[in-house]
Design a protein around this motif. Sequence first.
Motif, PDB file in Angstrom:
ATOM      1  N   UNK A  11       0.843  -1.194   0.000  1.00  0.00           N
ATOM      2  CA  UNK A  11       0.000   0.000   0.000  1.00  0.00           C
ATOM      3  C   UNK A  11       0.877   1.244   0.000  1.00  0.00           C
ATOM      4  N   UNK A  12       0.867   1.947  -1.109  1.00  0.00           N
ATOM      5  CA  UNK A  12       1.637   3.188  -1.252  1.00  0.00           C
ATOM      6  C   UNK A  12       1.044   3.946  -2.433  1.00  0.00           C
ATOM      7  N   UNK A  13       0.982   5.270  -2.341  1.00  0.00           N
ATOM      8  CA  UNK A  13       0.411   6.037  -3.441  1.00  0.00           C
ATOM      9  C   UNK A  13       1.350   6.116  -4.642  1.00  0.00           C
ATOM     10  N   UNK A  14       2.606   5.725  -4.454  1.00  0.00           N
ATOM     11  CA  UNK A  14       3.582   5.736  -5.550  1.00  0.00           C
ATOM     12  C   UNK A  14       3.765   4.328  -6.122  1.00  0.00           C
ATOM     13  N   UNK A  15       3.424   4.160  -7.391  1.00  0.00           N
ATOM     14  CA  UNK A  15       3.568   2.854  -8.036  1.00  0.00           C
ATOM     15  C   UNK A  15       5.016   2.375  -7.996  1.00  0.00           C
ATOM     16  N   UNK A  16       5.955   3.300  -8.166  1.00  0.00           N
ATOM     17  CA  UNK A  16       7.373   2.954  -8.152  1.00  0.00           C
ATOM     18  C   UNK A  16       7.754   2.279  -6.832  1.00  0.00           C
ATOM     19  N   UNK A  17       7.271   2.810  -5.707  1.00  0.00           N
ATOM     20  CA  UNK A  17       7.596   2.252  -4.394  1.00  0.00           C
ATOM     21  C   UNK A  17       7.005   0.858  -4.242  1.00  0.00           C
ATOM     22  N   UNK A  18       5.764   0.690  -4.672  1.00  0.00           N
ATOM     23  CA  UNK A  18       5.137  -0.634  -4.595  1.00  0.00           C
ATOM     24  C   UNK A  18       5.912  -1.652  -5.431  1.00  0.00           C
ATOM     25  N   UNK A  19       6.313  -1.247  -6.623  1.00  0.00           N
ATOM     26  CA  UNK A  19       7.044  -2.167  -7.498  1.00  0.00           C
ATOM     27  C   UNK A  19       8.428  -2.480  -6.930  1.00  0.00           C
ATOM     28  N   UNK A  20       9.078  -1.486  -6.344  1.00  0.00           N
ATOM     29  CA  UNK A  20      10.389  -1.699  -5.726  1.00  0.00           C
ATOM     30  C   UNK A  20      10.278  -2.682  -4.557  1.00  0.00           C
ATOM     31  N   UNK A  21       9.245  -2.526  -3.747  1.00  0.00           N
ATOM     32  CA  UNK A  21       9.014  -3.470  -2.647  1.00  0.00           C
ATOM     33  C   UNK A  21       8.781  -4.881  -3.187  1.00  0.00           C
TER      34      UNK A  21
END
Length: 136
Positions: A11-21
């Motif tokens: 759960x994060x508003x940034x797609x980049x952060x979700x994909x990195x996780x």
Amino acid sequence: MRRETHTVLLVDDQEFTRQLLQNNLTHLKLEARLEKYIWSFQHAHNASLALKLFNMYQPELVFLDIELPDQSGLQLLRRFKEINPDCFVVMVSGVSTLNNVKESISSGASSFVVKPFFGEKILSVLSKFKQHCAKA
């Protein structure tokens, strides 16, 4: 070896952060000796979608940003813990104030990760998650 599927909610508003996780979790599970785990990922960009996905998939592992566009991640954390007290929730934030960390832990978070995060921190979280699963 028996394979275990675990649902992971990112759960994060940034797609980049979700994909990195997701990439970190996928690549580090061997190093964390979690090779028998099969991750099933769900992504949410806001609290309302996260709550729907949480209820629908009952994830065992959640990475939850504190700053969401429609609600505080801390409020959502408390809601998740009401629904499933045993879920392993990792709070993620670029604002690692002592107050955020204390409130996260007192509200039931299992861990806290500061952005930008590195593989070592995610590996540490996976180690805690493995211990949590062994107790269950």
